[in-house]
Design a protein around this motif. Structure first.
Motif, mmCIF file in Angstrom:
data_model
loop_
_atom_site.group_PDB
_atom_site.id
_atom_site.type_symbol
_atom_site.label_atom_id
_atom_site.label_comp_id
_atom_site.label_asym_id
_atom_site.label_seq_id
_atom_site.Cartn_x
_atom_site.Cartn_y
_atom_site.Cartn_z
ATOM 1 N N ASP A 76 0.605 -28.937 44.526
ATOM 2 C CA ASP A 76 -0.073 -27.656 44.416
ATOM 3 C C ASP A 76 0.799 -26.604 45.092
ATOM 4 O OD1 ASP A 76 -2.123 -29.143 43.357
ATOM 5 O OD2 ASP A 76 -3.345 -29.112 45.166
ATOM 6 N N TRP A 77 0.701 -25.338 44.641
ATOM 7 C CA TRP A 77 1.484 -24.276 45.250
ATOM 8 C C TRP A 77 0.716 -22.970 45.189
ATOM 9 C CZ3 TRP A 77 3.630 -20.470 41.849
ATOM 10 C CH2 TRP A 77 3.524 -20.768 40.494
ATOM 11 N N LYS A 78 1.209 -21.983 45.896
ATOM 12 C CA LYS A 78 0.541 -20.692 45.978
ATOM 13 C C LYS A 78 1.410 -19.625 45.331
ATOM 14 C CE LYS A 78 -2.168 -18.042 49.249
ATOM 15 N NZ LYS A 78 -2.624 -17.996 50.649
ATOM 16 N N LYS A 79 0.768 -18.777 44.528
ATOM 17 C CA LYS A 79 1.451 -17.699 43.819
ATOM 18 C C LYS A 79 0.966 -16.364 44.363
ATOM 19 C CE LYS A 79 1.079 -17.860 39.288
ATOM 20 N NZ LYS A 79 0.849 -17.608 37.846
ATOM 21 N N ALA A 80 1.893 -15.416 44.518
ATOM 22 C CA ALA A 80 1.538 -14.069 44.952
ATOM 23 C C ALA A 80 2.098 -13.069 43.956
ATOM 24 C CB ALA A 80 2.103 -13.783 46.334
ATOM 25 N N ILE A 81 1.260 -12.117 43.553
ATOM 26 C CA ILE A 81 1.707 -11.021 42.698
ATOM 27 C C ILE A 81 1.753 -9.788 43.580
ATOM 28 C CG2 ILE A 81 1.227 -9.633 40.666
ATOM 29 C CD1 ILE A 81 -0.214 -12.061 39.501
ATOM 30 N N VAL A 82 2.969 -9.273 43.802
ATOM 31 C CA VAL A 82 3.191 -8.169 44.721
ATOM 32 C C VAL A 82 3.468 -6.904 43.916
ATOM 33 C CG1 VAL A 82 4.645 -7.305 46.579
ATOM 34 C CG2 VAL A 82 4.114 -9.734 46.448
ATOM 35 N N THR A 83 2.697 -5.848 44.172
ATOM 36 C CA THR A 83 2.919 -4.550 43.544
ATOM 37 C C THR A 83 3.737 -3.702 44.507
ATOM 38 O OG1 THR A 83 0.769 -4.718 42.468
ATOM 39 C CG2 THR A 83 1.796 -2.547 42.509
ATOM 40 N N LEU A 84 4.893 -3.228 44.044
ATOM 41 C CA LEU A 84 5.768 -2.405 44.863
ATOM 42 C C LEU A 84 5.497 -0.929 44.626
ATOM 43 C CD1 LEU A 84 9.202 -4.234 44.508
ATOM 44 C CD2 LEU A 84 7.506 -4.477 46.302
ATOM 45 N N LYS A 85 5.957 -0.114 45.577
ATOM 46 C CA LYS A 85 5.822 1.335 45.463
ATOM 47 C C LYS A 85 6.643 1.823 44.275
ATOM 48 C CE LYS A 85 7.697 4.361 48.398
ATOM 49 N NZ LYS A 85 7.983 5.033 49.668
ATOM 50 N N ALA A 86 6.201 2.901 43.641
ATOM 51 C CA ALA A 86 6.894 3.438 42.478
ATOM 52 C C ALA A 86 8.343 3.766 42.806
ATOM 53 C CB ALA A 86 6.183 4.703 41.988
ATOM 54 N N GLY A 87 9.240 3.359 41.925
ATOM 55 C CA GLY A 87 10.662 3.617 42.116
ATOM 56 C C GLY A 87 11.425 2.472 42.769
ATOM 57 N N GLU A 88 10.723 1.517 43.378
ATOM 58 C CA GLU A 88 11.382 0.370 44.008
ATOM 59 C C GLU A 88 11.339 -0.812 43.062
ATOM 60 O OE1 GLU A 88 9.734 -0.492 47.793
ATOM 61 O OE2 GLU A 88 10.429 1.358 48.677
ATOM 62 N N LYS A 89 12.322 -1.688 43.189
ATOM 63 C CA LYS A 89 12.333 -2.899 42.377
ATOM 64 C C LYS A 89 13.086 -4.004 43.097
ATOM 65 C CE LYS A 89 16.320 -1.539 39.588
ATOM 66 N NZ LYS A 89 16.822 -1.361 38.251
ATOM 67 N N ILE A 90 12.828 -5.222 42.694
ATOM 68 C CA ILE A 90 13.517 -6.400 43.215
ATOM 69 C C ILE A 90 14.554 -6.799 42.184
ATOM 70 C CG2 ILE A 90 13.283 -8.815 43.895
ATOM 71 C CD1 ILE A 90 10.466 -8.188 44.836
ATOM 72 N N GLU A 91 15.792 -6.974 42.616
ATOM 73 C CA GLU A 91 16.867 -7.357 41.702
ATOM 74 C C GLU A 91 16.748 -8.845 41.387
ATOM 75 O OE1 GLU A 91 19.023 -5.396 40.161
ATOM 76 O OE2 GLU A 91 18.145 -3.656 41.159
ATOM 77 N N LEU A 92 16.579 -9.177 40.131
ATOM 78 C CA LEU A 92 16.490 -10.577 39.694
ATOM 79 C C LEU A 92 17.829 -10.959 39.088
ATOM 80 C CD1 LEU A 92 13.000 -10.404 37.990
ATOM 81 C CD2 LEU A 92 13.531 -11.057 40.313
ATOM 82 N N VAL A 93 18.640 -11.608 39.893
ATOM 83 C CA VAL A 93 19.990 -11.975 39.436
ATOM 84 C C VAL A 93 20.002 -13.373 38.910
ATOM 85 C CG1 VAL A 93 22.378 -12.204 40.141
ATOM 86 C CG2 VAL A 93 20.956 -10.426 41.125
#
Length: 93
Positions: A76-93
């Motif tokens: 079993d595992w835990k999932k989190a959906i995080v909403t960031l502030k407008a204009g910010e993003k996480i780089e998915l490389v």
């Protein structure tokens, strides 16, 4: 607060998660099962500004093992959906 490296495990790169990132600036993360919403928000805040955090427990799937003779269960595992502030993003490389 615990170390952010112990809380955030990985970013889940899926088709649904990519659509959430593009439309709503939300990212799907795999987190420690004992992590709370406040700890997750603090761990993301080290680099980005988290506006909202939603969490859910994901049950491990039942799978066949060893040529189909035995049954086993994934963790079993835990999932989190995080909403960031407008204009910010996480780089998915």
């Amino acid at each position: 607060m615990r170390d952010p490296l112990l809380i955030l495990k990985s970013v889940r790169v899926t088709e649904k998660g990519t659509a959430l990132a593009e439309k709503h600036n939300q990212y799907v993360l795999k987190v420690a099962p004992s992590a709370t919403k406040q700890e997750i928000k603090h761990a993301v805040k080290v680099q980005k500004t988290a506006v909202r955090v939603n969490t859910m427990q994901v049950a491990g799937k039942l799978k066949r093992r060893h040529g189909g003779a035995e049954w086993g269960q994934r963790n079993d595992w835990k999932k989190a959906i995080v909403t960031l502030k407008a204009g910010e993003k996480i780089e998915l490389v």
